[in-house]
Design a protein around this motif. Structure first.
Motif, PDB file in Angstrom:
ATOM      1  N   PRO A 113       1.047  -1.617  -0.202  1.00 35.31           N
ATOM      2  CA  PRO A 113      -0.176   0.082   0.012  1.00 35.31           C
ATOM      3  C   PRO A 113       1.025   1.079  -0.073  1.00 35.31           C
ATOM      4  O   PRO A 113       1.940   1.407   0.871  1.00 35.31           O
ATOM      5  CB  PRO A 113      -0.446  -0.055   1.112  1.00 35.31           C
ATOM      6  CG  PRO A 113      -0.618  -1.302   1.600  1.00 35.31           C
ATOM      7  CD  PRO A 113       0.407  -2.081   1.611  1.00 35.31           C
ATOM      8  N   ALA A 114       0.302   1.962  -0.871  1.00 41.75           N
ATOM      9  CA  ALA A 114       1.425   3.136  -1.026  1.00 41.75           C
ATOM     10  C   ALA A 114       1.362   4.232   0.634  1.00 41.75           C
ATOM     11  O   ALA A 114       0.347   4.284   1.307  1.00 41.75           O
ATOM     12  CB  ALA A 114       0.699   4.467  -2.028  1.00 41.75           C
ATOM     13  N   GLY A 115       2.348   4.695   0.733  1.00 41.10           N
ATOM     14  CA  GLY A 115       2.893   5.636   1.626  1.00 41.10           C
ATOM     15  C   GLY A 115       2.535   5.331   3.491  1.00 41.10           C
ATOM     16  O   GLY A 115       2.297   5.744   4.447  1.00 41.10           O
ATOM     17  N   THR A 116       2.902   3.369   2.914  1.00 38.02           N
ATOM     18  CA  THR A 116       2.848   2.495   4.412  1.00 38.02           C
ATOM     19  C   THR A 116       3.761   1.878   4.824  1.00 38.02           C
ATOM     20  O   THR A 116       4.688   1.333   3.981  1.00 38.02           O
ATOM     21  CB  THR A 116       1.756   1.471   4.312  1.00 38.02           C
ATOM     22  OG1 THR A 116       0.370   1.720   3.954  1.00 38.02           O
ATOM     23  CG2 THR A 116       0.956   0.809   5.587  1.00 38.02           C
ATOM     24  N   ASP A 136      -0.391 -10.398  -1.449  1.00 41.46           N
ATOM     25  CA  ASP A 136      -0.176  -8.814  -2.000  1.00 41.46           C
ATOM     26  C   ASP A 136      -1.138  -8.609  -3.548  1.00 41.46           C
ATOM     27  O   ASP A 136      -1.339 -10.080  -3.480  1.00 41.46           O
ATOM     28  CB  ASP A 136       0.873  -7.939  -2.729  1.00 41.46           C
ATOM     29  CG  ASP A 136       1.989  -8.963  -3.761  1.00 41.46           C
ATOM     30  OD1 ASP A 136       1.418  -9.391  -4.779  1.00 41.46           O
ATOM     31  OD2 ASP A 136       3.283  -8.383  -4.269  1.00 41.46           O
ATOM     32  N   LYS A 137      -2.335  -7.843  -3.889  1.00 43.48           N
ATOM     33  CA  LYS A 137      -2.947  -7.699  -4.795  1.00 43.48           C
ATOM     34  C   LYS A 137      -2.064  -9.019  -5.745  1.00 43.48           C
ATOM     35  O   LYS A 137      -2.899  -9.613  -6.739  1.00 43.48           O
ATOM     36  CB  LYS A 137      -3.055  -6.451  -5.915  1.00 43.48           C
ATOM     37  CG  LYS A 137      -3.301  -6.630  -6.792  1.00 43.48           C
ATOM     38  CD  LYS A 137      -3.989  -5.113  -6.918  1.00 43.48           C
ATOM     39  CE  LYS A 137      -4.814  -4.935  -8.125  1.00 43.48           C
ATOM     40  NZ  LYS A 137      -5.811  -3.954  -7.837  1.00 43.48           N
ATOM     41  N   SER A 138      -0.845  -9.206  -6.611  1.00 45.50           N
ATOM     42  CA  SER A 138      -0.527 -10.229  -7.105  1.00 45.50           C
ATOM     43  C   SER A 138      -0.297 -11.408  -7.180  1.00 45.50           C
ATOM     44  O   SER A 138      -0.838 -12.235  -7.780  1.00 45.50           O
ATOM     45  CB  SER A 138       1.074  -9.128  -7.673  1.00 45.50           C
ATOM     46  OG  SER A 138       2.084  -9.940  -6.632  1.00 45.50           O
ATOM     47  N   GLU A 139      -1.179 -12.383  -5.833  1.00 48.30           N
ATOM     48  CA  GLU A 139      -0.977 -13.590  -5.626  1.00 48.30           C
ATOM     49  C   GLU A 139      -2.304 -13.718  -5.041  1.00 48.30           C
ATOM     50  O   GLU A 139      -2.600 -14.374  -4.427  1.00 48.30           O
ATOM     51  CB  GLU A 139       0.129 -13.979  -4.081  1.00 48.30           C
ATOM     52  CG  GLU A 139       1.560 -13.306  -4.687  1.00 48.30           C
ATOM     53  CD  GLU A 139       2.330 -14.406  -5.949  1.00 48.30           C
ATOM     54  OE1 GLU A 139       1.203 -15.332  -5.303  1.00 48.30           O
ATOM     55  OE2 GLU A 139       3.197 -14.270  -7.085  1.00 48.30           O
ATOM     56  N   TRP A 140      -3.586 -12.838  -4.702  1.00 45.62           N
ATOM     57  CA  TRP A 140      -4.519 -13.053  -4.426  1.00 45.62           C
ATOM     58  C   TRP A 140      -4.708 -14.094  -4.999  1.00 45.62           C
ATOM     59  O   TRP A 140      -5.355 -14.321  -4.982  1.00 45.62           O
ATOM     60  CB  TRP A 140      -5.713 -11.641  -5.206  1.00 45.62           C
ATOM     61  CG  TRP A 140      -4.810 -10.872  -4.158  1.00 45.62           C
ATOM     62  CD1 TRP A 140      -4.338 -10.506  -2.453  1.00 45.62           C
ATOM     63  CD2 TRP A 140      -5.528  -9.348  -3.617  1.00 45.62           C
ATOM     64  NE1 TRP A 140      -4.286  -9.404  -2.620  1.00 45.62           N
ATOM     65  CE2 TRP A 140      -5.158  -8.644  -2.696  1.00 45.62           C
ATOM     66  CE3 TRP A 140      -6.538  -8.546  -4.672  1.00 45.62           C
ATOM     67  CZ2 TRP A 140      -4.935  -7.586  -2.932  1.00 45.62           C
ATOM     68  CZ3 TRP A 140      -6.995  -7.174  -4.663  1.00 45.62           C
ATOM     69  CH2 TRP A 140      -6.168  -6.942  -3.482  1.00 45.62           C
ATOM     70  N   ASP A 141      -4.860 -14.377  -6.995  1.00 44.46           N
ATOM     71  CA  ASP A 141      -5.451 -16.026  -7.487  1.00 44.46           C
ATOM     72  C   ASP A 141      -4.139 -16.559  -7.267  1.00 44.46           C
ATOM     73  O   ASP A 141      -4.827 -17.253  -8.480  1.00 44.46           O
ATOM     74  CB  ASP A 141      -5.731 -14.907  -8.517  1.00 44.46           C
ATOM     75  CG  ASP A 141      -7.074 -14.483  -8.422  1.00 44.46           C
ATOM     76  OD1 ASP A 141      -7.718 -14.103  -7.779  1.00 44.46           O
ATOM     77  OD2 ASP A 141      -7.068 -12.653  -8.683  1.00 44.46           O
ATOM     78  N   GLY A 142      -3.078 -16.149  -7.244  1.00 46.93           N
ATOM     79  CA  GLY A 142      -1.980 -17.549  -7.315  1.00 46.93           C
ATOM     80  C   GLY A 142      -2.074 -19.074  -6.431  1.00 46.93           C
ATOM     81  O   GLY A 142      -3.140 -18.823  -5.978  1.00 46.93           O
ATOM     82  N   ASP A 143      -1.352 -19.973  -6.911  1.00 45.31           N
ATOM     83  CA  ASP A 143      -2.442 -21.319  -6.370  1.00 45.31           C
ATOM     84  C   ASP A 143      -1.113 -21.544  -5.286  1.00 45.31           C
ATOM     85  O   ASP A 143      -1.064 -22.724  -4.910  1.00 45.31           O
ATOM     86  CB  ASP A 143      -0.963 -22.816  -7.636  1.00 45.31           C
ATOM     87  CG  ASP A 143      -2.467 -22.061  -8.806  1.00 45.31           C
ATOM     88  OD1 ASP A 143      -3.125 -21.443  -8.844  1.00 45.31           O
ATOM     89  OD2 ASP A 143      -1.723 -22.133 -10.125  1.00 45.31           O
ATOM     90  N   PRO A 186      -5.844   0.466  -3.525  1.00 43.51           N
ATOM     91  CA  PRO A 186      -5.278  -0.518  -4.802  1.00 43.51           C
ATOM     92  C   PRO A 186      -4.256  -1.631  -4.146  1.00 43.51           C
ATOM     93  O   PRO A 186      -4.416  -3.071  -5.055  1.00 43.51           O
ATOM     94  CB  PRO A 186      -5.071   0.156  -5.808  1.00 43.51           C
ATOM     95  CG  PRO A 186      -4.287   1.394  -4.999  1.00 43.51           C
ATOM     96  CD  PRO A 186      -4.968   1.267  -3.744  1.00 43.51           C
ATOM     97  N   ASN A 187      -3.458  -1.799  -3.508  1.00 38.34           N
ATOM     98  CA  ASN A 187      -2.182  -2.645  -3.072  1.00 38.34           C
ATOM     99  C   ASN A 187      -2.143  -2.717  -1.911  1.00 38.34           C
ATOM    100  O   ASN A 187      -1.568  -3.188  -0.809  1.00 38.34           O
ATOM    101  CB  ASN A 187      -0.655  -2.194  -3.223  1.00 38.34           C
ATOM    102  CG  ASN A 187      -1.056  -2.279  -4.854  1.00 38.34           C
ATOM    103  OD1 ASN A 187      -1.856  -2.680  -5.821  1.00 38.34           O
ATOM    104  ND2 ASN A 187      -0.404  -0.754  -5.062  1.00 38.34           N
ATOM    105  N   MET A 188      -3.468  -2.574  -1.397  1.00 31.80           N
ATOM    106  CA  MET A 188      -4.075  -3.779   0.467  1.00 31.80           C
ATOM    107  C   MET A 188      -3.743  -5.420   0.439  1.00 31.80           C
ATOM    108  O   MET A 188      -3.264  -5.981  -0.624  1.00 31.80           O
ATOM    109  CB  MET A 188      -5.643  -3.973   0.916  1.00 31.80           C
ATOM    110  CG  MET A 188      -6.339  -4.549   0.333  1.00 31.80           C
ATOM    111  SD  MET A 188      -7.811  -4.548   1.366  1.00 31.80           S
ATOM    112  CE  MET A 188      -8.248  -3.292   0.891  1.00 31.80           C
ATOM    113  N   LEU A 189      -3.136  -5.371   1.649  1.00 34.49           N
ATOM    114  CA  LEU A 189      -2.216  -6.877   1.772  1.00 34.49           C
ATOM    115  C   LEU A 189      -3.091  -7.040   2.328  1.00 34.49           C
ATOM    116  O   LEU A 189      -4.151  -6.823   3.282  1.00 34.49           O
ATOM    117  CB  LEU A 189      -0.933  -7.074   2.911  1.00 34.49           C
ATOM    118  CG  LEU A 189      -0.021  -5.663   1.988  1.00 34.49           C
ATOM    119  CD1 LEU A 189       0.874  -5.959   2.833  1.00 34.49           C
ATOM    120  CD2 LEU A 189       0.454  -6.367   0.746  1.00 34.49           C
TER     121      LEU A 189
END
Length: 194
Positions: free
Chosen positions: A47-50, A181-188, A156-159
């Motif tokens: 997340p930005a600024g976090t 992270d957002k890139s892994e929400w749908d990962g296996d 948009p990038n919440m964990l």
């Protein structure tokens, strides 16, 4: 998993402010800087600024509390981590639907809040890898991360932090917290752990 705005601050953990190390600071070190969570190399988008260290520390402490609640009740529990209008991180009080494997409740946040993390427990199931986000988790994350209307917004990038005892065969039955992270929400694959 609806989020409403509220004027009351009812966080159940102290805020994450860097401050002077007083009771409003996060952690035990000077200025609340002691890190208790492991590094999270799987997090490419934050997340930005976090401050990722502070966010992970807050998530780890929250995960411990939620795991204890799940042990006591058998229900799934969750909490949102949000950045308040003052720039500090806060955690909502624990939420539950009083159900074994679902979590759907309304949460009130102060106006100006920006949700940066979602921590919740998953039960152990014989036929599902409960270390992974569920379809309902992904729906909630997509809804929250795309919500920029009103005075409560989602990053948009919440964990996502999934807390479960579901482990690979032959490992400890203790709770672990898996980070996505957002890139892994749908990962296996399961995320890295705190």
């Amino acid at each position: 998993n609806d989020v409403d705005e509220d004027d009351d601050d009812d966080g159940w953990l102290p805020p994450s402010g860097g401050g002077d190390g007083g009771e409003d600071s996060w952690g035990d070190g000077p200025g609340g800087s002691e890190v208790i969570a492991d590094e999270t190399p799987c997090v490419d988008q934050k997340p930005a600024g976090t401050d990722l260290g502070k966010l992970n520390d807050m998530a780890k402490l929250t995960a411990i509390k939620l795991g204890n609640l799940q042990d006591d009740t058998g229900w799934e529990w969750g909490a949102l981590i949000y950045r308040g209008a003052d720039g500090n991180l806060y955690v909502t009080p624990p939420i539950t639907s009083q159900d074994y494997d679902s979590l759907s409740v309304a949460v009130s946040l102060p106006g100006g809040s920006h949700v940066v993390g979602y921590v919740h427990t998953h039960p152990v199931s014989d036929n599902t890898d409960d270390r992974r986000p569920s379809p309902e988790d992904r729906d909630f994350l997509n809804q929250m991360s795309n919500d920029s209307s009103g005075t409560v917004t989602g990053d948009p990038n919440m964990l996502l932090y999934v807390v479960t005892k579901d482990q690979p065969l032959g490992t400890s039955p203790d709770y672990k917290t898996y980070v996505y992270d957002k890139s892994e929400w749908d990962g296996d694959d399961p995320g890295c752990t705190l």
